[in-house]
Design a protein around this motif. Structure first.
Motif, PDB file in Angstrom:
ATOM      1  N   PHE A 185      -7.199   5.760  31.607  1.00 54.76           N
ATOM      2  CA  PHE A 185      -6.853   4.875  32.846  1.00 54.76           C
ATOM      3  C   PHE A 185      -6.201   5.640  33.880  1.00 54.76           C
ATOM      4  CE2 PHE A 185      -3.576   2.090  34.559  1.00 54.76           C
ATOM      5  CZ  PHE A 185      -4.249   1.185  34.929  1.00 54.76           C
ATOM      6  N   VAL A 186      -5.395   6.490  33.435  1.00 54.67           N
ATOM      7  CA  VAL A 186      -4.788   7.391  34.449  1.00 54.67           C
ATOM      8  C   VAL A 186      -5.591   8.271  35.083  1.00 54.67           C
ATOM      9  CG1 VAL A 186      -2.801   9.157  34.886  1.00 54.67           C
ATOM     10  CG2 VAL A 186      -2.362   7.371  33.359  1.00 54.67           C
ATOM     11  N   GLU A 187      -6.451   9.033  34.288  1.00 52.16           N
ATOM     12  CA  GLU A 187      -7.387   9.771  34.908  1.00 52.16           C
ATOM     13  C   GLU A 187      -8.436   9.182  35.977  1.00 52.16           C
ATOM     14  OE1 GLU A 187     -10.400  13.361  33.738  1.00 52.16           O
ATOM     15  OE2 GLU A 187      -9.780  12.262  32.343  1.00 52.16           O
ATOM     16  N   GLN A 188      -8.794   7.941  35.644  1.00 54.82           N
ATOM     17  CA  GLN A 188      -9.740   7.294  36.505  1.00 54.82           C
ATOM     18  C   GLN A 188      -9.045   6.627  38.003  1.00 54.82           C
ATOM     19  OE1 GLN A 188     -13.144   6.986  36.169  1.00 54.82           O
ATOM     20  NE2 GLN A 188     -12.912   8.617  34.791  1.00 54.82           N
ATOM     21  N   ILE A 189      -7.943   6.151  37.671  1.00 50.94           N
ATOM     22  CA  ILE A 189      -7.300   5.674  38.774  1.00 50.94           C
ATOM     23  C   ILE A 189      -6.471   6.521  39.684  1.00 50.94           C
ATOM     24  CG2 ILE A 189      -7.007   3.279  37.735  1.00 50.94           C
ATOM     25  CD1 ILE A 189      -3.956   3.596  37.735  1.00 50.94           C
ATOM     26  N   THR A 190      -6.255   7.767  39.164  1.00 47.45           N
ATOM     27  CA  THR A 190      -5.612   8.645  40.455  1.00 47.45           C
ATOM     28  C   THR A 190      -6.926   9.626  40.791  1.00 47.45           C
ATOM     29  OG1 THR A 190      -5.510  10.144  38.306  1.00 47.45           O
ATOM     30  CG2 THR A 190      -3.643   8.939  39.171  1.00 47.45           C
ATOM     31  N   VAL A 191      -6.947  10.035  42.264  1.00 52.04           N
ATOM     32  CA  VAL A 191      -8.076  10.530  42.593  1.00 52.04           C
ATOM     33  C   VAL A 191      -7.936  12.146  42.588  1.00 52.04           C
ATOM     34  CG1 VAL A 191      -9.195  10.807  45.017  1.00 52.04           C
ATOM     35  CG2 VAL A 191      -8.058   8.454  44.303  1.00 52.04           C
TER      36      VAL A 191
ATOM     37  N   ARG B 177      -6.753  -5.016  29.156  1.00 53.11           N
ATOM     38  CA  ARG B 177      -5.272  -4.753  29.111  1.00 53.11           C
ATOM     39  C   ARG B 177      -4.769  -4.458  27.899  1.00 53.11           C
ATOM     40  NH1 ARG B 177      -1.068  -9.743  30.308  1.00 53.11           N
ATOM     41  NH2 ARG B 177       0.849  -8.251  30.452  1.00 53.11           N
ATOM     42  N   TYR B 178      -5.207  -5.044  26.752  1.00 54.22           N
ATOM     43  CA  TYR B 178      -4.793  -4.605  25.356  1.00 54.22           C
ATOM     44  C   TYR B 178      -4.932  -3.339  25.197  1.00 54.22           C
ATOM     45  CZ  TYR B 178      -4.097  -4.832  20.331  1.00 54.22           C
ATOM     46  OH  TYR B 178      -3.742  -4.664  19.001  1.00 54.22           O
ATOM     47  N   ARG B 179      -6.420  -2.878  25.362  1.00 54.55           N
ATOM     48  CA  ARG B 179      -6.419  -1.363  25.062  1.00 54.55           C
ATOM     49  C   ARG B 179      -5.738  -0.490  25.842  1.00 54.55           C
ATOM     50  NH1 ARG B 179     -12.699   1.121  25.459  1.00 54.55           N
ATOM     51  NH2 ARG B 179     -12.173   2.950  24.187  1.00 54.55           N
ATOM     52  N   ILE B 180      -5.484  -0.795  27.053  1.00 60.11           N
ATOM     53  CA  ILE B 180      -4.587   0.086  27.829  1.00 60.11           C
ATOM     54  C   ILE B 180      -3.210   0.227  27.194  1.00 60.11           C
ATOM     55  CG2 ILE B 180      -3.479   0.341  30.092  1.00 60.11           C
ATOM     56  CD1 ILE B 180      -6.064  -0.799  31.313  1.00 60.11           C
ATOM     57  N   ASN B 181      -2.619  -0.825  26.920  1.00 61.49           N
ATOM     58  CA  ASN B 181      -1.100  -0.807  26.430  1.00 61.49           C
ATOM     59  C   ASN B 181      -1.201  -0.468  24.832  1.00 61.49           C
ATOM     60  OD1 ASN B 181       0.239  -2.084  28.394  1.00 61.49           O
ATOM     61  ND2 ASN B 181      -0.463  -4.116  28.091  1.00 61.49           N
ATOM     62  N   ASN B 182      -2.202  -0.476  24.231  1.00 62.72           N
ATOM     63  CA  ASN B 182      -2.120  -0.139  22.764  1.00 62.72           C
ATOM     64  C   ASN B 182      -2.859   1.281  22.195  1.00 62.72           C
ATOM     65  OD1 ASN B 182      -0.584  -2.460  21.582  1.00 62.72           O
ATOM     66  ND2 ASN B 182      -2.187  -3.343  22.923  1.00 62.72           N
ATOM     67  N   ASP B 183      -3.690   1.692  23.204  1.00 62.80           N
ATOM     68  CA  ASP B 183      -4.352   2.822  22.860  1.00 62.80           C
ATOM     69  C   ASP B 183      -4.045   3.965  23.869  1.00 62.80           C
ATOM     70  OD1 ASP B 183      -6.300   5.084  22.538  1.00 62.80           O
ATOM     71  OD2 ASP B 183      -7.949   3.557  22.247  1.00 62.80           O
ATOM     72  N   SER B 184      -3.156   4.988  23.404  1.00 64.36           N
ATOM     73  CA  SER B 184      -2.671   5.974  24.228  1.00 64.36           C
ATOM     74  C   SER B 184      -3.749   6.818  24.810  1.00 64.36           C
ATOM     75  CB  SER B 184      -1.446   6.721  23.795  1.00 64.36           C
ATOM     76  OG  SER B 184      -2.066   7.450  22.435  1.00 64.36           O
ATOM     77  N   SER B 185      -4.788   7.253  24.221  1.00 58.65           N
ATOM     78  CA  SER B 185      -5.751   7.879  24.502  1.00 58.65           C
ATOM     79  C   SER B 185      -6.474   7.428  25.543  1.00 58.65           C
ATOM     80  CB  SER B 185      -6.759   8.528  23.172  1.00 58.65           C
ATOM     81  OG  SER B 185      -7.508   7.415  22.658  1.00 58.65           O
ATOM     82  N   TYR B 186      -6.914   6.146  25.454  1.00 59.21           N
ATOM     83  CA  TYR B 186      -7.388   5.449  26.690  1.00 59.21           C
ATOM     84  C   TYR B 186      -6.515   5.242  27.736  1.00 59.21           C
ATOM     85  CZ  TYR B 186     -10.211   1.859  28.906  1.00 59.21           C
ATOM     86  OH  TYR B 186     -11.155   1.259  29.794  1.00 59.21           O
ATOM     87  N   PHE B 187      -5.207   5.014  27.535  1.00 54.50           N
ATOM     88  CA  PHE B 187      -4.442   5.107  28.823  1.00 54.50           C
ATOM     89  C   PHE B 187      -4.620   6.385  29.488  1.00 54.50           C
ATOM     90  CE2 PHE B 187      -0.027   6.150  30.739  1.00 54.50           C
ATOM     91  CZ  PHE B 187      -0.219   5.015  31.716  1.00 54.50           C
TER      92      PHE B 187
END
Length: 274
Positions: free
Chosen positions: A67-73, A54-64
C-alpha cells in the motif's frame, strides 16, 4: 472492478487507520493524487469491497508495505535535470569542499538514483572520501532496491546522456558493471551512502547537513505540510548550507524565506542565517 469508486470519506478512514495502526501520516498529502493512487491499487488488486481492502491494509503488514509503495510516488532517474547537477558540480560542491567533512541528505530518495548521482560528482571532485550521503525514504521497499545498487541496463543510455549534459567528463560505463540486463554500480560509491527509512511528516531532524536535496516530493504535499517539512530542513541545515528542491517547488511562500538566498536560476537556496 470496472467503474470502482472510493469516496472522500473512505479515503479519510484509510488515512486515519494508517496513522493509528502504523504511525504513517498521509493526511497532508495532496488529496486528489492520493485518491487516484488508492483507487488504482484497489482496482489492481481486485478487492471485493472497500471493507475487505481496508481490513487487509490494517491486518496484513506485508500488504501495508505494498500500500505504501503504491501510494507514494517513486519516479526518479540519474542526473535528472542535468543543469541542476551541473550547478551542484560547479558552484555548490566545490564550496563544500573547503569543509573538513561533508554531510548530504537526499530526502525522499526513492530507488536511489539521485544519491548515486551525487556520489559520482563527489568522486570526480575528489571529495567522496570525506563525504557521507544519507538517503532516506518513507518506503522500505524502494530503499531495499536502492541499497542493492542495481538498475536496469536499458536505463544507462539515458543516464549517460544526462551525466554528460551535467558536466561529466569520464566514461559513465566505468561506474558500473554490466551483467546481462542489469547494471551494478561500484562499491566505492555505495559505501558512502547510508540508506534508511525516514518519515518527513512525523520524524525529527537526525543530523546537521551542508546540503539537503528533496526534489519532486513536496509537490505531493499541501501547503501546511510543506511548511512543516521546511521547518525540519531548516533545523537540519548548517548556516551557509544549501537546500535543493524540484523544478516545480519553492520556499518562496514559506516563513523561512528570509533566511535563504536563491542561487541563480536553479531551485537551490543557501542558508544565510540561523
Amino acid at each position: 472492478m470496472e467503474g470502482a469508486v472510493i469516496s472522500d470519506e473512505q479515503v479519510d478512514l484509510l488515512l486515519a487507520d494508517t496513522l493509528e495502526q502504523y504511525g504513517y501520516d498521509f493526511t497532508g498529502y495532496s488529496r486528489a493524487s492520493l485518491k487516484r493512487r488508492i483507487l488504482r491499487l484497489f482496482t489492481l488488486d481486485k478487492a471485493l469491497s472497500f471493507a475487505e481492502f481496508r481490513y487487509r491494509i490494517n491486518n496484513d503488514s506485508s500488504y501495508f508495505k505494498r500500500f505504501v509503495e503504491q501510494i507514494t510516488v517513486n519516479v526518479t532517474e540519474m542526473f535528472r535535470d542535468p543543469m541542476f547537477f551541473k550547478t551542484l558540480r560547479e558552484e555548490v560542491l566545490p564550496k563544500l569542499g573547503t569543509y573538513p567533512f561533508i554531510r548530504v541528505w537526499v530526502a525522499g530518495c526513492s530507488t536511489g538514483e539521485e544519491a548515486y548521482s551525487i556520489a559520482i560528482i563527489l568522486k570526480e571532485l575528489n571529495l567522496l572520501e570525506k563525504s557521507l550521503i544519507y538517503a532516506t525514504d518513507i518506503n522500505p521497499a524502494v530503499l531495499d532496491r536502492a541499497a542493492q545498487s542495481i538498475f536496469a541496463l536499458s536505463y544507462m543510455k539515458q543516464y549517460s546522456e544526462n551525466y554528460i549534459l551535467s558536466g561529466g567528463t569520464k566514461e559513465f560505463s566505468g561506474y558500473y558493471t554490466a551483467n546481462y540486463s542489469l547494471a551494478k554500480f561500484n562499491d566505492d560509491l555505495k559505501k558512502k551512502i547510508i540508506f534508511s527509512t525516514h518519515n518527513l511528516v512525523s520524524d525529527r531532524s537526525f543530523n546537521e547537513f551542508q546540503l539537503i536535496l528533496c526534489r519532486n516530493v513536496l509537490i505531493y504535499f499541501d501547503r501546511e505540510l510543506q511548511h512543516k517539512v521546511f521547518g525540519l530542513f531548516d533545523d537540519s541545515l548548517e548556516e551557509l548550507g544549501y537546500l535543493a528542491l524540484g523544478t516545480k517547488e519553492t520556499i518562496n511562500f514559506s516563513p523561512f524565506l528570509k533566511k535563504y538566498k536563491r542561487l541563480g536560476t536553479e531551485k537551490i537556496w543557501r542558508k544565510i542565517q540561523k
